[in-house]
Design an enzyme around this catalytic site. Sequence first.
Site, mmCIF file in Angstrom:
data_model
loop_
_atom_site.group_PDB
_atom_site.id
_atom_site.type_symbol
_atom_site.label_atom_id
_atom_site.label_comp_id
_atom_site.label_asym_id
_atom_site.label_seq_id
_atom_site.Cartn_x
_atom_site.Cartn_y
_atom_site.Cartn_z
ATOM 1 C CG ASP A 27 44.332 6.381 25.499
ATOM 2 O OD1 ASP A 27 44.089 7.588 25.734
ATOM 3 O OD2 ASP A 27 45.338 5.804 25.940
ATOM 4 C CG ASN A 38 40.333 11.023 31.591
ATOM 5 O OD1 ASN A 38 39.344 10.909 30.858
ATOM 6 N ND2 ASN A 38 41.173 10.039 31.790
ATOM 7 N NE ARG A 57 46.362 6.770 22.691
ATOM 8 C CZ ARG A 57 46.975 5.674 22.265
ATOM 9 N NH1 ARG A 57 46.706 5.186 21.073
ATOM 10 N NH2 ARG A 57 47.860 5.049 23.029
#
Length: 425
Positions: A312, A335, A385
């Site tokens: 992240d 991922n 995000r």
Amino acid sequence: MDALTLGPIKSLSGEVRLPGSKSISNRALLLAALARGRTRILNLLDSEDTELMRRALDALSIAVTQDGDAWVVAGGSGPLVTDGRRAELNLGLAGTAMRPLVAVLTLGNGEFVLDGTPRMRERPIGPLVDALRALGADLDYAATAGYPPVRIRAGGLAGGEAEIDGSLSSQFLTSVLLAAPLAQRPVTLRVRGGLVSKPYIDITLDLMSRFGAVVHHVGHQRFEVANEGYRSPGECLVEGDASSATYFLAAGAIAGRGVCVEGVGAASIQGDAAFADVLEAMGARVERSATSVAVKPAPLSGIDADLNHIPDAAMTVAVLALFAKGVTRIGNIANWRVKETDRLAAMAQELRKLGAKVEEGPDYLAIEPPAALRPATIETYGDHRMAMCLSLAALGGVPVTIKDPGCVAKTFPDYFEKFTTLIDG
């Protein structure tokens, strides 16, 4: 609001108190529901993802109530559901609710269908289902094999030994670990195919320990879990969200008098706290205390880094690359493709709009900044995000329009309010 235009912004400066960590919040809610005794949770994140977890617990007759600044979970004496009920739960796009609930709902008695948004139906869940079946669970797919919705015919989790694929998401392993202390026999899990995002497993283990579970592991590859259940610690404090901290810390590294975030620091249990190390490697000036991090600007340089452990936070590094000299290469992030959107493709597309040269590989991005940023309208793909990290581009001397800014409600509903209060030029 369909769109929000920011900037151009000369600098951001000041202090930010962080909301609670999403990863810790949803784990704490679920563990409190599974534990014997009453739990007060402090600094619980109030967002779409945590609301989805609270709604699911309410549908399962677990009382979650607010008492001043705390949320109180009544808890029980074992599995969430023991009365043979039927329930259909919609978990939206909340992976931290969907995947753990699939695991723990196998523990009791009843029939359940867990579903989510169209994008959730594209996010794999097969490795979790396979591991649970190996431990004696009865569950299958209500539509497409390997993906939600998942149908559970709960009758208890036998326990024993199982393998689990750790190469796509650490949430699969987390989910089985959370259920394991309430299995009928001890559980041994072996990780196959490597393990992405290991720090998130450490968060899981830390929270399980706080709630009295006994887990031993060898190098994050073999986990042995005693079937002794959970007991409430009485009170559980959720630390600030380290992923949310990255946007403000990155802003502090770009321009201004510096930014300090309160609520996460050197004592954090979250892997994304390591973002401060990446900032230092790029040249920023960083100061840490146990519960805070402060960053001041300095000339930034590109880096070549494996950021698998902080996927992240790696998104924020991709945008920070716009302000660094030379090429920044972010590796081992395959991922990203199975997150709220295909973040590798989405990030490459949006950075190119701003003028960057971007090489998109199967598991990496290589980013060369432009001589000057271009104004751009940023697609967020419904991904919180994408919206938050690309807001930083407004510090590059151009206006940036963020489409669907409300998508940040998933984890940080007042992000843009906090962001704009720090503008000092």
